[in-house]
Design a protein around this motif. Sequence first.
Motif, PDB file in Angstrom:
ATOM      1  N   SER A   2     -10.279  -6.595  -1.277  1.00 22.87           N
ATOM      2  CA  SER A   2     -10.313  -6.167   0.121  1.00 22.87           C
ATOM      3  C   SER A   2     -11.297  -6.990   0.941  1.00 22.87           C
ATOM      4  O   SER A   2     -11.238  -7.016   2.163  1.00 22.87           O
ATOM      5  CB  SER A   2     -10.743  -4.697   0.184  1.00 22.87           C
ATOM      6  OG  SER A   2     -12.119  -4.587  -0.166  1.00 22.87           O
ATOM      7  N   ILE A 183      -5.063   0.006  -8.020  1.00 28.10           N
ATOM      8  CA  ILE A 183      -6.300  -0.685  -7.655  1.00 28.10           C
ATOM      9  C   ILE A 183      -6.919  -1.194  -8.954  1.00 28.10           C
ATOM     10  O   ILE A 183      -6.581  -0.707 -10.033  1.00 28.10           O
ATOM     11  CB  ILE A 183      -7.322   0.201  -6.884  1.00 28.10           C
ATOM     12  CG1 ILE A 183      -7.767   1.393  -7.713  1.00 28.10           C
ATOM     13  CG2 ILE A 183      -6.776   0.605  -5.526  1.00 28.10           C
ATOM     14  CD1 ILE A 183      -8.982   2.124  -7.134  1.00 28.10           C
ATOM     15  N   GLN A 238     -12.373  -1.536  -3.755  1.00 28.72           N
ATOM     16  CA  GLN A 238     -10.942  -1.235  -3.817  1.00 28.72           C
ATOM     17  C   GLN A 238     -10.618   0.136  -3.220  1.00 28.72           C
ATOM     18  O   GLN A 238      -9.532   0.330  -2.678  1.00 28.72           O
ATOM     19  CB  GLN A 238     -10.456  -1.287  -5.274  1.00 28.72           C
ATOM     20  CG  GLN A 238     -10.474  -2.690  -5.865  1.00 28.72           C
ATOM     21  CD  GLN A 238      -9.193  -3.426  -5.540  1.00 28.72           C
ATOM     22  OE1 GLN A 238      -8.136  -3.141  -6.092  1.00 28.72           O
ATOM     23  NE2 GLN A 238      -9.278  -4.373  -4.621  1.00 28.72           N
ATOM     24  N   SER A 244      -4.017   1.974   1.796  1.00 32.01           N
ATOM     25  CA  SER A 244      -3.111   0.963   2.351  1.00 32.01           C
ATOM     26  C   SER A 244      -2.283   0.300   1.242  1.00 32.01           C
ATOM     27  O   SER A 244      -1.115  -0.030   1.461  1.00 32.01           O
ATOM     28  CB  SER A 244      -3.860  -0.060   3.209  1.00 32.01           C
ATOM     29  OG  SER A 244      -4.583  -0.943   2.409  1.00 32.01           O
ATOM     30  N   HIS A 245      -2.872   0.141   0.041  1.00 27.72           N
ATOM     31  CA  HIS A 245      -2.065  -0.386  -1.082  1.00 27.72           C
ATOM     32  C   HIS A 245      -0.895   0.558  -1.372  1.00 27.72           C
ATOM     33  O   HIS A 245       0.245   0.124  -1.505  1.00 27.72           O
ATOM     34  CB  HIS A 245      -2.914  -0.518  -2.352  1.00 27.72           C
ATOM     35  CG  HIS A 245      -3.711  -1.792  -2.411  1.00 27.72           C
ATOM     36  ND1 HIS A 245      -4.119  -2.360  -3.592  1.00 27.72           N
ATOM     37  CD2 HIS A 245      -4.173  -2.597  -1.427  1.00 27.72           C
ATOM     38  CE1 HIS A 245      -4.800  -3.476  -3.335  1.00 27.72           C
ATOM     39  NE2 HIS A 245      -4.865  -3.623  -2.019  1.00 27.72           N
ATOM     40  N   HIS A 248       1.724   0.335   1.195  1.00 24.90           N
ATOM     41  CA  HIS A 248       2.506  -0.899   1.099  1.00 24.90           C
ATOM     42  C   HIS A 248       3.550  -0.811  -0.016  1.00 24.90           C
ATOM     43  O   HIS A 248       4.707  -1.217   0.173  1.00 24.90           O
ATOM     44  CB  HIS A 248       1.575  -2.101   0.880  1.00 24.90           C
ATOM     45  CG  HIS A 248       2.288  -3.412   0.933  1.00 24.90           C
ATOM     46  ND1 HIS A 248       2.790  -3.938   2.111  1.00 24.90           N
ATOM     47  CD2 HIS A 248       2.625  -4.292  -0.044  1.00 24.90           C
ATOM     48  CE1 HIS A 248       3.383  -5.090   1.849  1.00 24.90           C
ATOM     49  NE2 HIS A 248       3.306  -5.326   0.551  1.00 24.90           N
ATOM     50  N   HIS A 249       3.144  -0.264  -1.169  1.00 26.56           N
ATOM     51  CA  HIS A 249       4.097  -0.130  -2.287  1.00 26.56           C
ATOM     52  C   HIS A 249       5.269   0.775  -1.865  1.00 26.56           C
ATOM     53  O   HIS A 249       6.421   0.480  -2.188  1.00 26.56           O
ATOM     54  CB  HIS A 249       3.403   0.457  -3.518  1.00 26.56           C
ATOM     55  CG  HIS A 249       2.551  -0.544  -4.258  1.00 26.56           C
ATOM     56  ND1 HIS A 249       2.843  -0.982  -5.529  1.00 26.56           N
ATOM     57  CD2 HIS A 249       1.417  -1.192  -3.902  1.00 26.56           C
ATOM     58  CE1 HIS A 249       1.930  -1.855  -5.931  1.00 26.56           C
ATOM     59  NE2 HIS A 249       1.040  -1.979  -4.962  1.00 26.56           N
ATOM     60  N   TRP A 281       4.514   2.264  -7.706  1.00 26.20           N
ATOM     61  CA  TRP A 281       3.678   1.189  -8.269  1.00 26.20           C
ATOM     62  C   TRP A 281       4.544  -0.045  -8.500  1.00 26.20           C
ATOM     63  O   TRP A 281       4.193  -1.141  -8.102  1.00 26.20           O
ATOM     64  CB  TRP A 281       3.037   1.660  -9.579  1.00 26.20           C
ATOM     65  CG  TRP A 281       2.337   0.566 -10.299  1.00 26.20           C
ATOM     66  CD1 TRP A 281       1.304  -0.195  -9.821  1.00 26.20           C
ATOM     67  CD2 TRP A 281       2.611   0.081 -11.619  1.00 26.20           C
ATOM     68  NE1 TRP A 281       0.930  -1.116 -10.773  1.00 26.20           N
ATOM     69  CE2 TRP A 281       1.710  -0.968 -11.880  1.00 26.20           C
ATOM     70  CE3 TRP A 281       3.529   0.457 -12.612  1.00 26.20           C
ATOM     71  CZ2 TRP A 281       1.698  -1.667 -13.091  1.00 26.20           C
ATOM     72  CZ3 TRP A 281       3.514  -0.238 -13.813  1.00 26.20           C
ATOM     73  CH2 TRP A 281       2.599  -1.289 -14.040  1.00 26.20           C
ATOM     74  N   PRO A 348       0.666  -5.946  -3.541  1.00 23.85           N
ATOM     75  CA  PRO A 348       0.129  -5.890  -2.178  1.00 23.85           C
ATOM     76  C   PRO A 348       0.455  -7.121  -1.329  1.00 23.85           C
ATOM     77  O   PRO A 348       0.427  -7.052  -0.109  1.00 23.85           O
ATOM     78  CB  PRO A 348      -1.385  -5.782  -2.372  1.00 23.85           C
ATOM     79  CG  PRO A 348      -1.633  -5.570  -3.808  1.00 23.85           C
ATOM     80  CD  PRO A 348      -0.384  -5.831  -4.565  1.00 23.85           C
TER      81      PRO A 348
END
Length: 368
Positions: A2, A183, A238, A244-245, A248-249, A281, A348
Amino acid sequence: MSGSEQRFIDEAFAGNWVVPLGPNVDAFESELNGFFGHDSHTVALSSGTAAIHLALILSGVKSGDEVICQSFTFCASANPIVYCGATPVFVDSEPSTWNMSPALLEEAIRDRIRLTGRKPKAIIAVDLYGMPANMTELTDIARNYDIPLIEDAAEAMGSTFGGRPCGTFGEFGIISFNGNKMITTSGGGALVCHDEATAERARFYATQAREPYPYYQHEHIGYNYRMSNICAGIGRGQMTVVDSHIGHHRHLAALYGRLFSETNGICLHTDPSSLYQSNYWLSTIVIDPVTTGVGPETLRRCLERSSVESRRLWKPLHLQPVFSGAPAYVDGTSARLFDRGLCLPSGPFVTDGDVSFIVREISRCIRK
Ligand SMILES: *Cc1c(COP(=O)(O)O)cnc(C)c1O
């Protein structure tokens, strides 16, 4: 990364906390407690595998015991059973979640009691690819037979079932922070406990079972499983991007879903109902061999020629040579998924443009 991980690492160096304990470890654990809620007391460890091993030890698993484990998973779910000198008993998946079938779990428990006169010592259920397992039924069965449930949520940080975070359903939950997970701490994991006394017991075993004496006194066999303060610093950085991760996934999975709606013979694995909220994931597909004329290996090689990396689904553990002697309660579901499934790029840094390209390439590969 990050961008904020370096700051926490610098703090560790400045304070000379370059050891497997320290302020980053404490802060990371308390941030994880906030993330999981539900009376979670987390213990940061050197790996997710270590977390499973400690969960088994704390569940009282000993040499000669049996432990039930989902067959459709990564080998790390089951290896710690063997570290304990116990025997894994594999149970197949249900088609909707790809996770442990409640019906086969119950059949396995009954049959093991009938054959051995003893109950399995623990149940390891997995939230595979981030998809929550059927926790209503699995926790019911575990409770009815009074067998501790260990939830392997290594891949499921941020997934929820009925609004409750994966990792919090069993007696123990485990999370992985390996480089490829939601993460990362470069390598690491966490054990989610539900009371501080149990978490302290886990920390005790994870620091060589050192008794509180002014000299080195040992009354149990321990392990060197604590997370380093440097890795925990990466974890704190992380935690600033975990939401946000996950977002996004999920965004990528939704996009794959929309783009695949026009591709016959490709079925994206999606939440079976609104109870289930996968973190996606990995976006995974099942390829219909009749409609497409291809299997996952042909498709994987075709994608590789276009510089797209894909991976086969986990090979079920009951089909792995190393576990060939283990009892298994299977109905062909995971074997079929292994024969037909593929994992697609989901990380990501995968862009919308990448997803469009990948879906186009898949259409091209299966039309050839
Ligand atoms: C990654 C993973 C583990 C092990 O975690 P490590 O941190 O790599 O030891 C366990 N179970 C599953 C399902 C995993 O995907």
